[in-house]
Structure formats: C-alpha cells, structure tokens
Design an enzyme around this catalytic site. Structure first.
Site, PDB file in Angstrom:
ATOM      1  N   MET A  28       0.722  -1.368  -0.045  1.00  0.00           N
ATOM      2  CA  MET A  28      -0.170   0.048  -0.021  1.00  0.00           C
ATOM      3  C   MET A  28       0.822   1.183   0.151  1.00  0.00           C
ATOM      4  O   MET A  28       0.370   2.437   0.442  1.00  0.00           O
ATOM      5  CB  MET A  28      -1.130  -0.138   1.274  1.00  0.00           C
ATOM      6  CG  MET A  28      -1.910  -1.111   1.356  1.00  0.00           C
ATOM      7  SD  MET A  28      -3.485  -0.867   1.997  1.00  0.00           S
ATOM      8  CE  MET A  28      -2.794  -0.771   3.864  1.00  0.00           C
ATOM      9  N   GLY A  34      11.342  -3.045   5.261  1.00  0.00           N
ATOM     10  CA  GLY A  34      10.481  -4.256   5.400  1.00  0.00           C
ATOM     11  C   GLY A  34      10.097  -4.628   3.887  1.00  0.00           C
ATOM     12  O   GLY A  34      10.278  -5.843   3.533  1.00  0.00           O
ATOM     13  N   HIS A  35       9.305  -3.611   3.336  1.00  0.00           N
ATOM     14  CA  HIS A  35       8.804  -3.871   1.729  1.00  0.00           C
ATOM     15  C   HIS A  35      10.092  -4.178   0.966  1.00  0.00           C
ATOM     16  O   HIS A  35       9.927  -5.036   0.117  1.00  0.00           O
ATOM     17  CB  HIS A  35       8.239  -2.689   1.375  1.00  0.00           C
ATOM     18  CG  HIS A  35       6.950  -2.119   2.077  1.00  0.00           C
ATOM     19  ND1 HIS A  35       6.829  -1.235   2.904  1.00  0.00           N
ATOM     20  CD2 HIS A  35       5.792  -2.763   2.034  1.00  0.00           C
ATOM     21  CE1 HIS A  35       5.619  -0.864   3.273  1.00  0.00           C
ATOM     22  NE2 HIS A  35       4.945  -1.976   3.185  1.00  0.00           N
ATOM     23  N   GLY A 145       4.814 -10.039   4.168  1.00  0.00           N
ATOM     24  CA  GLY A 145       5.933  -9.966   5.554  1.00  0.00           C
ATOM     25  C   GLY A 145       5.151 -10.758   6.796  1.00  0.00           C
ATOM     26  O   GLY A 145       3.890 -10.673   6.808  1.00  0.00           O
ATOM     27  N   GLU A 146       5.873 -11.084   7.449  1.00  0.00           N
ATOM     28  CA  GLU A 146       5.384 -12.135   8.817  1.00  0.00           C
ATOM     29  C   GLU A 146       4.837 -11.260   9.684  1.00  0.00           C
ATOM     30  O   GLU A 146       4.408 -11.592  10.738  1.00  0.00           O
ATOM     31  CB  GLU A 146       6.583 -12.976   9.102  1.00  0.00           C
ATOM     32  CG  GLU A 146       6.752 -14.146   8.302  1.00  0.00           C
ATOM     33  CD  GLU A 146       7.700 -15.260   8.806  1.00  0.00           C
ATOM     34  OE1 GLU A 146       8.585 -14.837   9.902  1.00  0.00           O
ATOM     35  OE2 GLU A 146       7.824 -16.152   8.061  1.00  0.00           O
ATOM     36  N   GLN A 151      -2.570 -12.030   8.177  1.00  0.00           N
ATOM     37  CA  GLN A 151      -2.839 -11.756   6.893  1.00  0.00           C
ATOM     38  C   GLN A 151      -1.974 -12.803   6.006  1.00  0.00           C
ATOM     39  O   GLN A 151      -2.871 -13.417   5.000  1.00  0.00           O
ATOM     40  CB  GLN A 151      -2.221 -10.490   6.394  1.00  0.00           C
ATOM     41  CG  GLN A 151      -1.995 -10.040   4.880  1.00  0.00           C
ATOM     42  CD  GLN A 151      -1.955  -8.708   4.711  1.00  0.00           C
ATOM     43  OE1 GLN A 151      -2.785  -7.905   4.533  1.00  0.00           O
ATOM     44  NE2 GLN A 151      -0.707  -8.401   4.261  1.00  0.00           N
ATOM     45  N   ARG A 185       3.276   2.660   9.402  1.00  0.00           N
ATOM     46  CA  ARG A 185       2.429   3.629  10.387  1.00  0.00           C
ATOM     47  C   ARG A 185       3.477   4.183  11.060  1.00  0.00           C
ATOM     48  O   ARG A 185       3.206   5.275  12.001  1.00  0.00           O
ATOM     49  CB  ARG A 185       1.477   2.625  10.848  1.00  0.00           C
ATOM     50  CG  ARG A 185       0.221   2.509  10.400  1.00  0.00           C
ATOM     51  CD  ARG A 185      -0.437   1.238  11.049  1.00  0.00           C
ATOM     52  NE  ARG A 185      -1.506   0.548  10.246  1.00  0.00           N
ATOM     53  CZ  ARG A 185      -2.455   0.927   9.990  1.00  0.00           C
ATOM     54  NH1 ARG A 185      -3.258   2.051  10.910  1.00  0.00           N
ATOM     55  NH2 ARG A 185      -3.581   0.611   9.241  1.00  0.00           N
TER      56      ARG A 185
HETATM   57  O1  PAF Z   1       0.039  -5.825   3.547  1.00  0.00           O
HETATM   58  C1  PAF Z   1      -0.576  -4.645   3.151  1.00  0.00           C
HETATM   59  O2  PAF Z   1       0.134  -3.671   2.822  1.00  0.00           O
HETATM   60  C2  PAF Z   1      -1.970  -4.842   2.511  1.00  0.00           C
HETATM   61  O3  PAF Z   1      -2.826  -5.628   3.145  1.00  0.00           O
HETATM   62  C3  PAF Z   1      -2.034  -5.650   0.978  1.00  0.00           C
HETATM   63  C4  PAF Z   1      -1.298  -6.949   1.031  1.00  0.00           C
HETATM   64  C5  PAF Z   1      -1.140  -4.779   0.181  1.00  0.00           C
HETATM   65  C6  PAF Z   1      -3.300  -5.580   0.456  1.00  0.00           C
HETATM   66  O4  PAF Z   1      -3.837  -4.213   0.100  1.00  0.00           O
END
Ligand code: PAF
Length: 279
Positions: A28, A34-35, A145-146, A151, A185
């Site tokens: 997002m 991390g990303h 990510g863990e 999720q 965040r």
């Molecule tokens: O983890 C996130 O950033 C979101 O939940 C994702 C997997 C991109 C879906 O919008």
C-alpha cells in the site's frame, strides 16, 4: 522501470514475459526497508518482479485511518527503481473497483480472531484486492511480510481454496536497531509515541526468555501487565495462539508451533507485532 496505472497496459506488457517467472510484491506504498526486503527476495527468486502500490479502501474499516494512511508514490517509485525492480502497478480506485466489489471471503477461524475481531471486514477487503491482483498479474510467487502474520495465513488459505497456482512466500519481520518492527505507520508516530512504542517489541523479546521458565498463562499475564504498566500505551489484544489455526492455546505442549500476536495503540497510531515462542 515501467509504471502502469491501468490493467490493460500492464497486461499487454506482461504478455511479453509470460514464459518467465514473475514475483509480485503487493503493497500500500509508504515503503520502508521491510517492503524492500520482500522485493529483494523476489528479485532473487524470479526473472521479473512487479510491485503493486494501492491503498485499498475496502480493507479499512475506519475512514479516518484510510484518510491518514501515508501516501508517498513518487518517493516509493524512486526506492523501487534503485533496487532494480521491473514494474510498478499503481492503479486508481476506479481502475480496481469500477463497480463495488460484492465478493465475500470467509476463512474461519483464522479471519474471525484478533485483527478479524477488532477490524471487521478488514480481511474480506484484503482478500478482495489480493485476489484481484493475483488474477490480473498471475505471478509465479507473491511476497508477504510476517509482521502481518494473520494476513499471511489467510492469503495462504485463500490461494489454496481458490486454486491459484501461486507460491506464497512469507518473509521475516524487519526491525529498527532498537527493536521497533518496521511499519508504514511508524512515520505517523511522534518522538514520544515512538519511544513508548519500543515497549512493545521490548516486552515481546523479554517474554520469550520469561516463557522458558513459566507457563503459557503466566507469560500471557507478563506481557499484558507490562504493556498496561505503560500508561501511554493502550493494549488492544495480546494472544498466544497456534501458528496455523490462530486459535488461543492454553499450554505450551498444546501445539508444535506457537506465536504471540499483539496490537497496541501508541497515541492514536495502531501498531501490530508478533513473536514466535515455538516453531
Ligand atoms: O499488507 C498490506 O500492505 C496490504 O494488506 C496488502 C497485502 C498490500 C493488500 O492491500
């Protein structure tokens, strides 16, 4: 690096590489290390990598949370390009949802507990967008990510139940040097809120040591009491659960794989974290 805003343009390009392996990193935006670690893993595993950037409205149950979610597309694209990623998919809301998405995803018990309880509709919205991305991109592998452990488990289940031929790769939590789990965040935290937030990871790390000599119930109490002792933090939940079913366990011997999941407010910023006790 090519940036696409429409499904059509993206799919025209992907048609040229359909015989190659493709890794998808759904995000997002508001990218952090991390990303980037997910992208690095994808670059290692696949011929091509695509990153999606889309702040998905259907997974936010609080409109204020959606409004204040950080959006930094230009900066994000620079970071992604530096890594050597091939494609970015950054669609608009109307591109992804020309009509309201009425599909319903139910994955009990995993989607009913913890985040599922406190953010009703969140996982439904998450499954709506992730399944759409999977259908559009048709990746070989997708990276999660863990930190968002629940999720990850729900995505794995969705892929299995819907029969997507996609390998879901879970990547370890990345932390600041002082222990704070990396999160988009974190940029919303004031210096004071950030300092208090350190109690979250600090408590989880110490609880692993504590757990070696104490029962599961005592460990649960240890974490809850320590977070509650910091009056600047507000604990939403801490649960010690089976790492697959995500249902609470009451004894260390009850499951081979046990994880503690926590959500805490520091000021108005909602932070999640987790720690493995048994794996
Ligand atoms: O983890 C996130 O950033 C979101 O939940 C994702 C997997 C991109 C879906 O919008």
């Amino acid at each position: 690096m090519q940036v696409f805003e429409t499904i059509e343009a993206l799919q025209n390009e992907l048609a040229h590489i359909k015989d190659k392996s493709l890794g998808l990193v759904p995000t997002m935006g508001a990218l952090h290390q991390g990303h980037l670690s997910l992208m690095k893993q994808s670059l290692k595993d696949n011929d091509h990598t695509i990153v999606s950037i889309f702040v998905n409205p259907t997974q936010f149950n609080d409109p204020k949370d959606l409004e204040k979610y950080p959006r930094t597309l230009e900066k994000d694209c620079k970071l992604i390009e530096e890594l050597g990623v091939d494609y970015v998919f950054a669609p608009t809301v109307t591109e992804m949802y020309p009509e309201p998405d009425t599909r319903v995803f139910n994955y009990p018990p995993q989607d009913e507990v913890m985040e599922g309880k406190y953010r009703p509709g969140h996982f439904n919205g998450m499954c709506q967008i992730v399944s759409k991305l999977f259908a559009i991109v048709n990746p070989t592998r997708a990276y999660f990510g863990e930190k968002d452990y629940q999720q990850l488990i729900i995505v794995k289940r969705m892929v299995k139940e819907l029969g997507f031929d996609i390998e879901i790769v879970g990547c370890p939590i990345l932390r600041e040097k002082d222990g704070l789990a990396l999160s988009s965040r974190n940029s919303l935290l004031s210096a004071e809120e950030r300092k208090n937030a350190l109690d979250i990871s600090g408590t989880l790390f110490d609880s692993v040591e504590y757990a070696k000599e104490h029962s599961l119930k005592e460990t649960l109490g240890y974490v809850v009491n320590r977070i509650n002792a910091n009056t600047n933090l507000e604990l939403q939940y801490f649960e010690i659960v089976d790492a697959d079913t995500l249902l609470p366990v009451s004894d260390w011997s009850e499951s081979a794989s046990i994880i503690g999941c926590i959500t805490v407010f520091s000021g108005t910023v909602r932070l999640i974290d987790n720690i493995k006790y048994k794996s």
